[in-house]
Design an enzyme around this catalytic site. Structure first.
Site, mmCIF file in Angstrom:
data_model
loop_
_atom_site.group_PDB
_atom_site.id
_atom_site.type_symbol
_atom_site.label_atom_id
_atom_site.label_comp_id
_atom_site.label_asym_id
_atom_site.label_seq_id
_atom_site.Cartn_x
_atom_site.Cartn_y
_atom_site.Cartn_z
ATOM 1 N N THR A 94 62.660 36.342 44.451
ATOM 2 C CA THR A 94 64.104 36.364 44.155
ATOM 3 C C THR A 94 64.744 35.128 44.762
ATOM 4 O O THR A 94 64.827 34.998 45.990
ATOM 5 C CB THR A 94 64.776 37.622 44.732
ATOM 6 O OG1 THR A 94 64.119 38.777 44.229
ATOM 7 C CG2 THR A 94 66.252 37.664 44.346
ATOM 8 N N LYS A 169 68.670 38.999 38.178
ATOM 9 C CA LYS A 169 68.176 39.667 39.386
ATOM 10 C C LYS A 169 69.271 39.719 40.461
ATOM 11 O O LYS A 169 69.454 40.738 41.139
ATOM 12 C CB LYS A 169 66.931 38.914 39.889
ATOM 13 C CG LYS A 169 66.410 39.370 41.230
ATOM 14 C CD LYS A 169 65.916 40.807 41.195
ATOM 15 C CE LYS A 169 65.548 41.288 42.588
ATOM 16 N NZ LYS A 169 65.410 42.738 42.642
HETATM 17 N N1 NDP Z 1 60.549 44.331 48.993
HETATM 18 C C1 NDP Z 1 61.200 44.626 47.876
HETATM 19 O O1 NDP Z 1 61.562 45.791 47.624
HETATM 20 C C2 NDP Z 1 61.507 43.586 46.858
HETATM 21 C C3 NDP Z 1 61.510 42.241 47.167
HETATM 22 N N2 NDP Z 1 61.813 41.333 46.191
HETATM 23 C C4 NDP Z 1 61.795 39.911 46.476
HETATM 24 O O2 NDP Z 1 60.427 39.519 46.479
HETATM 25 C C5 NDP Z 1 60.208 38.490 47.442
HETATM 26 C C6 NDP Z 1 59.159 38.959 48.452
HETATM 27 O O3 NDP Z 1 59.655 40.139 49.059
HETATM 28 P P1 NDP Z 1 58.784 40.971 50.122
HETATM 29 O O4 NDP Z 1 57.374 41.017 49.693
HETATM 30 O O5 NDP Z 1 59.530 42.214 50.343
HETATM 31 O O6 NDP Z 1 58.945 40.039 51.397
HETATM 32 P P2 NDP Z 1 58.063 39.919 52.716
HETATM 33 O O7 NDP Z 1 59.006 39.463 53.760
HETATM 34 O O8 NDP Z 1 57.298 41.165 52.935
HETATM 35 O O9 NDP Z 1 57.025 38.760 52.354
HETATM 36 C C7 NDP Z 1 57.459 37.430 52.238
HETATM 37 C C8 NDP Z 1 56.310 36.524 51.863
HETATM 38 O O10 NDP Z 1 56.794 35.178 51.828
HETATM 39 C C9 NDP Z 1 55.951 34.387 52.685
HETATM 40 N N3 NDP Z 1 56.699 33.281 53.252
HETATM 41 C C10 NDP Z 1 57.876 33.319 53.913
HETATM 42 N N4 NDP Z 1 58.276 32.079 54.261
HETATM 43 C C11 NDP Z 1 57.314 31.234 53.839
HETATM 44 C C12 NDP Z 1 57.152 29.832 53.887
HETATM 45 N N5 NDP Z 1 58.062 29.038 54.450
HETATM 46 N N6 NDP Z 1 56.038 29.299 53.335
HETATM 47 C C13 NDP Z 1 55.128 30.093 52.746
HETATM 48 N N7 NDP Z 1 55.213 31.434 52.658
HETATM 49 C C14 NDP Z 1 56.305 32.001 53.198
HETATM 50 C C15 NDP Z 1 55.456 35.348 53.738
HETATM 51 O O11 NDP Z 1 54.326 34.808 54.386
HETATM 52 P P3 NDP Z 1 53.890 35.324 55.851
HETATM 53 O O12 NDP Z 1 53.067 36.564 55.613
HETATM 54 O O13 NDP Z 1 53.128 34.208 56.431
HETATM 55 O O14 NDP Z 1 55.162 35.611 56.613
HETATM 56 C C16 NDP Z 1 55.144 36.554 52.861
HETATM 57 O O15 NDP Z 1 53.941 36.383 52.167
HETATM 58 C C17 NDP Z 1 61.581 38.200 48.051
HETATM 59 O O16 NDP Z 1 62.153 37.142 47.339
HETATM 60 C C18 NDP Z 1 62.360 39.485 47.813
HETATM 61 O O17 NDP Z 1 63.741 39.281 47.778
HETATM 62 C C19 NDP Z 1 62.068 41.699 44.898
HETATM 63 C C20 NDP Z 1 62.049 43.010 44.550
HETATM 64 C C21 NDP Z 1 61.830 44.064 45.515
HETATM 65 O O1 SSN Z 2 64.968 43.141 45.325
HETATM 66 C C1 SSN Z 2 64.709 44.307 45.640
HETATM 67 C C2 SSN Z 2 65.048 45.387 44.748
HETATM 68 C C3 SSN Z 2 64.688 46.731 45.259
HETATM 69 C C4 SSN Z 2 64.832 47.724 44.134
HETATM 70 O O2 SSN Z 2 65.076 47.356 42.981
HETATM 71 O O3 SSN Z 2 64.658 48.919 44.448
#
Ligand code: NDP
Ligand code: SSN
Length: 290
Positions: A94, A169
């Site tokens: 996102t 989104k």
């Molecule tokens: N969780 C949710 O319900 C949802 C999330 N999203 C979106 O999806 C994306 C991921 O979310 P989510 O999985 O929850 O997030 P997390 O915080 O669990 O994971 C983030 C990921 O990004 C990596 N990362 C962060 N900074 C860097 C960097 N500078 N360089 C390389 N890798 C990096 C982390 O690596 P490391 O492990 O090394 O920290 C990790 O793999 C976000 O944009 C979020 O807004 C969308 C829908 C739903």
């Molecule tokens: O970006 C996160 C969305 C979470 C959701 O749709 O439940």
């Protein structure tokens, strides 16, 4: 079909495991390498850098935390751009439309193909392959990767030019963040005015504003339990990016602005890594209880 997968956080891990379960070959990379171990048990291969993953795989998906992470993985040394010529990159993080466009332009300039495809739905829908995919960019690439989207999601939308997926989104998450704050205030108001908040959840669920988020988060919020499915720091990032989109389009969004302040306050209380429903805790802070 073989996919690269960059970013194994809450969402990326569940999505990559799903692809593996459905017979796709997956080569993974994560900044914190140890997070790759569990997926290796599921049959994934590990790439040393984003560049080596892209070199190996025709299609690479990214699921990264925010605009700065999305840009870094593409533009930094050993990043995606180094081997993108003739390859396909699908960013499901996102981010805002500007970030997505910057990535798209750079990839196309190097002879690659780009699709943005952020998702609606959280940890459980990611595990169950029930996400809603909001794609935009290269339509031919969208058609090619539909078999993978069909595994990851229950419905995919193709929204046209790059930026439209990001905007859709952000609009959805702006609504969600505002609703979470109204819900949280309602629970607190019920409690403080002597009502049973559990009964409030039952009443809400029977009426016109019944929804999946209230149903899922209500019971855990009543237990002050905020195990992260959608980290609060990411919800605040989405509010911030949605408000910037509102600025660009001269849309007044006082409700979203107030919700953003509540999420910022929650972050300042050290709640950023908890679930976004932990914004409920801001209403228990001293300045709200006198
Ligand atoms: N969780 C949710 O319900 C949802 C999330 N999203 C979106 O999806 C994306 C991921 O979310 P989510 O999985 O929850 O997030 P997390 O915080 O669990 O994971 C983030 C990921 O990004 C990596 N990362 C962060 N900074 C860097 C960097 N500078 N360089 C390389 N890798 C990096 C982390 O690596 P490391 O492990 O090394 O920290 C990790 O793999 C976000 O944009 C979020 O807004 C969308 C829908 C739903
Ligand atoms: O970006 C996160 C969305 C979470 C959701 O749709 O439940």
């Amino acid at each position: 079909m073989e996919f690269g997968f960059l970013g194994l956080g809450i969402m990326g891990k569940a999505m990559a495991i799903n692809l593996l379960r459905h017979g796709f070959k997956v080569t993974i990379w994560n900044r914190t390498l140890s997070k790759c171990d569990e997926l290796v048990q599921h049959g994934a291969s590990v790439g040393e850098t984003p560049a080596t993953v892209v070199k190996k795989c025709k299609y690479t998906i990214a699921m990264l935390s925010d605009p700065s992470a999305a840009l870094s993985v593409v533009f930094d040394k050993d990043g995606v751009l180094e081997h993108i010529n003739g390859k396909c990159y699908i960013d499901m993080s996102t981010v805002d439309a500007d970030t997505s466009s910057k990535i798209s332009e750079a990839i196309k300039a190097k002879g690659g193909y780009f699709l943005e495809a952020p998702v609606s739905g959280s940890k459980k829908p990611a595990e169950d392959g029930q996400l809603i995919i909001l794609a935009a960019g290269d339509k031919a690439l969208y058609d090619e990767v539909l078999p993978a989207f069909d595994v990851l999601g229950k419905k995919s939308f193709f929204l046209g030019e790059v930026g439209n997926g990001a905007k859709m989104k952000l609009v959805v998450n702006m609504i969600m963040g505002s609703m979470m704050n109204a819900f949280s205030e309602g629970i607190t108001l019920a409690e403080r005015s002597g009502l049973n908040p559990g009964t409030l959840l039952d009443v809400l669920d029977l009426g016109a504003i019944s929804n999946g988020m209230f149903k899922l988060k209500g019971p855990t919020m009543l237990q002050n339990s905020y195990s992260p499915a959608f980290p609060l720091k990411h919800q605040q990032k989405d509010m911030r990016l949605a408000l910037a989109l509102g600025d660009e389009n001269a849309v007044s969004m006082p409700v979203a602005a107030a919700a953003n302040e509540a999420f910022k306050k929650a972050r300042s209380m050290g709640l950023g890594d908890l679930d976004f429903s932990a914004v409920h805790e801001t209403l228990k802070a001293p300045d709200h209880s006198s």
